[in-house]
Design a protein around this motif. Structure first.
Motif, PDB file in Angstrom:
ATOM      1  N   UNK A 184       0.845  -1.178   0.000  1.00  9.82           N
ATOM      2  CA  UNK A 184       0.000   0.000   0.000  1.00  9.82           C
ATOM      3  C   UNK A 184       0.887   1.237   0.000  1.00  9.82           C
ATOM      4  N   UNK A 185       0.645   2.194  -0.817  1.00 14.45           N
ATOM      5  CA  UNK A 185       1.436   3.410  -0.871  1.00 14.45           C
ATOM      6  C   UNK A 185       0.924   4.400   0.150  1.00 14.45           C
ATOM      7  N   UNK A 186       1.798   5.301   0.600  1.00 12.78           N
ATOM      8  CA  UNK A 186       1.417   6.331   1.556  1.00 12.78           C
ATOM      9  C   UNK A 186       2.031   7.647   1.144  1.00 12.78           C
ATOM     10  N   UNK A 187       1.492   8.720   1.696  1.00 13.49           N
ATOM     11  CA  UNK A 187       2.081  10.042   1.530  1.00 13.49           C
ATOM     12  C   UNK A 187       2.282  10.633   2.903  1.00 13.49           C
ATOM     13  N   UNK A 188       3.255  11.521   3.041  1.00 12.49           N
ATOM     14  CA  UNK A 188       3.470  12.192   4.313  1.00 12.49           C
ATOM     15  C   UNK A 188       2.288  13.091   4.611  1.00 12.49           C
ATOM     16  N   UNK A 189       1.765  13.013   5.825  1.00 13.94           N
ATOM     17  CA  UNK A 189       0.666  13.880   6.215  1.00 13.94           C
ATOM     18  C   UNK A 189       0.831  14.228   7.679  1.00 13.94           C
ATOM     19  N   UNK A 190       0.441  15.445   8.030  1.00  8.90           N
ATOM     20  CA  UNK A 190       0.552  15.928   9.396  1.00  8.90           C
ATOM     21  C   UNK A 190      -0.751  16.601   9.764  1.00  8.90           C
ATOM     22  N   UNK A 191      -1.153  16.524  11.052  1.00  8.97           N
ATOM     23  CA  UNK A 191      -2.386  17.158  11.465  1.00  8.97           C
ATOM     24  C   UNK A 191      -2.413  18.631  11.091  1.00  8.97           C
ATOM     25  N   UNK A 192      -3.541  19.076  10.557  1.00  7.33           N
ATOM     26  CA  UNK A 192      -3.685  20.449  10.120  1.00  7.33           C
ATOM     27  C   UNK A 192      -3.834  21.383  11.308  1.00  7.33           C
ATOM     28  N   UNK A 193      -3.399  22.638  11.170  1.00 10.09           N
ATOM     29  CA  UNK A 193      -3.579  23.648  12.213  1.00 10.09           C
ATOM     30  C   UNK A 193      -4.927  24.323  12.092  1.00 10.09           C
ATOM     31  N   UNK A 194      -5.673  24.059  11.028  1.00  8.23           N
ATOM     32  CA  UNK A 194      -7.006  24.644  10.873  1.00  8.23           C
ATOM     33  C   UNK A 194      -7.970  23.966  11.838  1.00  8.23           C
ATOM     34  N   UNK A 195      -9.168  24.551  11.957  1.00  5.21           N
ATOM     35  CA  UNK A 195     -10.183  23.968  12.821  1.00  5.21           C
ATOM     36  C   UNK A 195     -10.441  22.532  12.394  1.00  5.21           C
ATOM     37  N   UNK A 196     -10.536  21.619  13.349  1.00  6.79           N
ATOM     38  CA  UNK A 196     -10.722  20.209  12.981  1.00  6.79           C
ATOM     39  C   UNK A 196     -12.052  19.991  12.282  1.00  6.79           C
ATOM     40  N   UNK A 197     -12.013  19.106  11.311  1.00  7.59           N
ATOM     41  CA  UNK A 197     -13.224  18.741  10.568  1.00  7.59           C
ATOM     42  C   UNK A 197     -13.837  17.520  11.223  1.00  7.59           C
ATOM     43  N   UNK A 198     -15.141  17.579  11.499  1.00  2.00           N
ATOM     44  CA  UNK A 198     -15.833  16.435  12.077  1.00  2.00           C
ATOM     45  C   UNK A 198     -16.333  15.538  10.957  1.00  2.00           C
ATOM     46  N   UNK A 199     -16.027  14.243  11.086  1.00  3.10           N
ATOM     47  CA  UNK A 199     -16.367  13.289  10.035  1.00  3.10           C
ATOM     48  C   UNK A 199     -17.094  12.086  10.630  1.00  3.10           C
ATOM     49  N   UNK A 237      -9.867   3.555   7.377  1.00  6.75           N
ATOM     50  CA  UNK A 237     -10.077   4.936   6.940  1.00  6.75           C
ATOM     51  C   UNK A 237     -10.206   5.864   8.141  1.00  6.75           C
ATOM     52  N   UNK A 238     -10.943   5.436   9.151  1.00 12.23           N
ATOM     53  CA  UNK A 238     -11.124   6.252  10.353  1.00 12.23           C
ATOM     54  C   UNK A 238      -9.790   6.508  11.046  1.00 12.23           C
ATOM     55  N   UNK A 239      -8.945   5.478  11.092  1.00 12.92           N
ATOM     56  CA  UNK A 239      -7.631   5.654  11.702  1.00 12.92           C
ATOM     57  C   UNK A 239      -6.782   6.665  10.960  1.00 12.92           C
ATOM     58  N   UNK A 240      -6.798   6.605   9.644  1.00 13.21           N
ATOM     59  CA  UNK A 240      -6.017   7.559   8.851  1.00 13.21           C
ATOM     60  C   UNK A 240      -6.555   8.981   9.023  1.00 13.21           C
ATOM     61  N   UNK A 241      -7.869   9.113   9.046  1.00 15.26           N
ATOM     62  CA  UNK A 241      -8.458  10.439   9.200  1.00 15.26           C
ATOM     63  C   UNK A 241      -8.155  11.024  10.576  1.00 15.26           C
ATOM     64  N   UNK A 242      -8.307  10.228  11.611  1.00 14.02           N
ATOM     65  CA  UNK A 242      -8.031  10.722  12.954  1.00 14.02           C
ATOM     66  C   UNK A 242      -6.571  11.108  13.116  1.00 14.02           C
ATOM     67  N   UNK A 243      -5.669  10.337  12.513  1.00  7.70           N
ATOM     68  CA  UNK A 243      -4.243  10.652  12.592  1.00  7.70           C
ATOM     69  C   UNK A 243      -3.925  11.980  11.933  1.00  7.70           C
ATOM     70  N   UNK A 244      -4.767  12.394  10.985  1.00  7.29           N
ATOM     71  CA  UNK A 244      -4.530  13.646  10.268  1.00  7.29           C
ATOM     72  C   UNK A 244      -5.322  14.810  10.859  1.00  7.29           C
ATOM     73  N   UNK A 245      -5.903  14.617  12.028  1.00  3.62           N
ATOM     74  CA  UNK A 245      -6.554  15.724  12.718  1.00  3.62           C
ATOM     75  C   UNK A 245      -8.056  15.793  12.590  1.00  3.62           C
ATOM     76  N   UNK A 246      -8.667  14.890  11.838  1.00  2.00           N
ATOM     77  CA  UNK A 246     -10.128  14.858  11.767  1.00  2.00           C
ATOM     78  C   UNK A 246     -10.684  14.372  13.112  1.00  2.00           C
ATOM     79  N   UNK A 247     -11.880  14.851  13.438  1.00  4.51           N
ATOM     80  CA  UNK A 247     -12.569  14.399  14.641  1.00  4.51           C
ATOM     81  C   UNK A 247     -13.694  13.457  14.225  1.00  4.51           C
ATOM     82  N   UNK A 248     -13.652  12.231  14.703  1.00  6.40           N
ATOM     83  CA  UNK A 248     -14.661  11.240  14.341  1.00  6.40           C
ATOM     84  C   UNK A 248     -15.888  11.396  15.223  1.00  6.40           C
TER      85      UNK A 248
END
Length: 491
Positions: A1-16, A33-44
């Motif tokens: 599986x390929x990946x890209x570098x990603x870091x939590x955003x400083x913007x207001x968290x997006x609820x998903x 998918x939920x794990x990847x989103x949460x790692x990038x700053x999304x709020x589940x």
């Protein structure tokens, strides 16, 4: 599986909110998918009405599942801001999205984007862009079997996206600062969890489109399966439900077709895990060694999810499958010789092209002899891109006749399955408690798989909690459901 570098955003968290349809394999994909989103700053969030964006993990297996997926996407679209709700975007992922891609996007403008499996490694970046108003170009569907080498042993050297195969070394998610980690975030607090063994399928059943959009068979490496299993145990999981499109093929692409037999005791030996359950077994590939491993390994429940699909030899040949009543009954005999109380479930398809009344009788006679715990009955329907869809119309069974035969076989199996449950009266069972509400304790015995095989209500089990294993004696039944009285302690 390929990946890209990603870091939590400083913007207001997006609820998903991640909404999952279909099988337990999809549940694994959603949690990745939920794990990847949460790692990038999304709020589940659990409630789609409270989300800024709703991700619908669709099912594309049969017509009823496709309709359910479309209806769910439309319902999610009603939560968007233009309808007075909060959601800014609704995104389709999963099998329906992968299977139809741009065609789905064009026919369902209510969805803001349709993402395929190749988008999963970069799901956070994709979702941020979509919420930000960027238009996503949906993929053109293709046969994913062509993305991998023909030789199974060469498939692990490719970079094809395999949902649910998240390598634990990619990003550290879901675990403590030390110990097992997984690219996954649990979306359920149930005491059981699906654990993916493999993806895809190399079989060419004429009625099934799944290999075309899930791809060829690829096993997960045992080290990844074990690491994720340890993480699940840390999350409070007591039963591992091993899932794939074809668990009997596990290990063939890793050079060891017997790998599952050696993996099962390792999984069962993980601290905190009390039960391991295997699903999706192909009868033609079910080896004596695998039967013994499932039936006799301590901690592995004697549960056999056998995909018979029919019993008539002629129908099975047109399905491009193998078997007949005699070989299937012999297989069941081997199972019950090893574990007389084993649970057995199966699915059958009624109304397949060329099926005659004699074929239906053969199927019914087999079901009466088989004494299965649960049987799923499906009426045949043409599926896009399958060989059976192109069969001569002269051998196609009329839709009304398919419905009539389906109702007939369904009525039979409901009676037979209820009788099989009654045979368990007096049996001592170990029940995994899944809910305790107003004094009613409900869970599953070893022969009952999650969500589809019935439940067991336990009487006289005061003080138990979700996740406990309670020993009980079966006193009564209601269809395939059991009523049992607690006996002895719990663990």
């Amino acid at each position: 599986m390929t990946t890209t570098d990603s870091h939590p955003s400083t913007a207001a968290p997006i609820q998903v909110a991640v909404v999952t349809l279909g099988c337990t394999r999809n549940e694994v994909d959603s949690e990745e998918l939920a794990g990847r989103l949460e790692a990038d700053g999304f709020v589940l969030v659990a409630d789609a009405a409270e989300a800024d964006t709703v991700v619908v993990n669709t099912c594309g297996f049969v017509e009823a599942a496709k309709k359910d997926s479309v209806d769910t996407l439309l319902a999610a679209a009603d939560l968007k801001t233009e309808h007075g709700g909060r959601a800014q975007a609704v995104v389709a992922v999963g099998c329906l999205a992968e299977r139809y891609g741009k065609d789905l996007a064009e026919s369902l403008p209510e969805a803001d984007a349709v993402l395929g499996f190749d988008d999963y490694p970069d799901i956070a970046a994709r979702l941020r862009a979509i919420v930000g108003g960027e238009r996503h170009q949906a993929h053109t569907p293709s046969d994913r079997r062509k993305l991998l080498p023909i030789s199974p042993v060469e498939r692990h050297d490719t970079a094809v996206s395999l949902p649910g195969h998240g390598d634990a070394s990619e990003v550290g998610l879901g675990g403590p600062s030390t110990g097992p980690r997984a690219v996954r975030r649990r979306l359920s607090d149930a005491p059981w969890a699906p654990l993916k063994l493999a993806s895809g399928c190399d079989r060419r059943c004429t009625f099934c489109a799944i290999p075309s959009f899930r791809g060829s068979f690829v096993s997960r490496r045992p080290s990844d399966v074990l690491q994720e299993a340890r993480w699940l145990a840390e999350q409070g999981v007591r039963e591992l439900f091993l899932v794939s499109e074809n668990s009997t093929s596990y290990g063939k692409d890793l050079g060891d077709i017997h790998l599952l037999e050696t993996l099962l005791p390792e999984l069962a030996g993980i601290e905190g895990i009390s039960r391991v359950r295997v699903s999706y077994l192909q009868p033609a590939e079910t080896r004596p060694g695998l039967l013994r491993a499932i039936a006799t390994t301590p901690g592995v429940v004697p549960y056999f999810d056998l995909s018979f699909q029919h019993a008539s030899a002629s129908v099975l040949r047109r399905m491009r499958r193998f078997g007949d009543p005699e070989s299937f009954l012999d297989l069941l005999g081997q199972v019950r010789d090893l574990a007389p109380e084993a649970g057995v479930r199966a699915n059958v398809i009624v109304g397949f092209p060329g099926e005659t009344e004699d074929d239906v009788e053969t199927l019914c006679d087999f079901l009466e002899a088989a004494r299965l715990d649960v049987t799923g009955v499906f009426g045949y329907s043409d599926e896009d891109g399958t060989e059976a869809a192109g069969f001569d119309s002269a051998i196609k069974v009329d839709d009304d006749e398919i419905r009539a035969r389906t109702e007939r076989v369904t009525a039979l199996v409901e009676e037979l399955n209820a009788q099989r449950a009654e045979e368990r009266i007096g049996e001592t069972v170990e029940v995994l408690v899944e809910s305790v509400s107003d004094g009613v304790v409900e869970g599953r015995a070893a022969h009952q798989g999650p969500e589809v095989d019935g439940t067991t209500t336990v009487l006289g089990a005061a003080g138990v909690a979700v996740g406990d294993l309670v020993t009980a004696v079966v006193e009564g039944t209601d269809g395939v459901d059991l009523v049992a009285r607690a006996e002895g302690g719990r663990r």
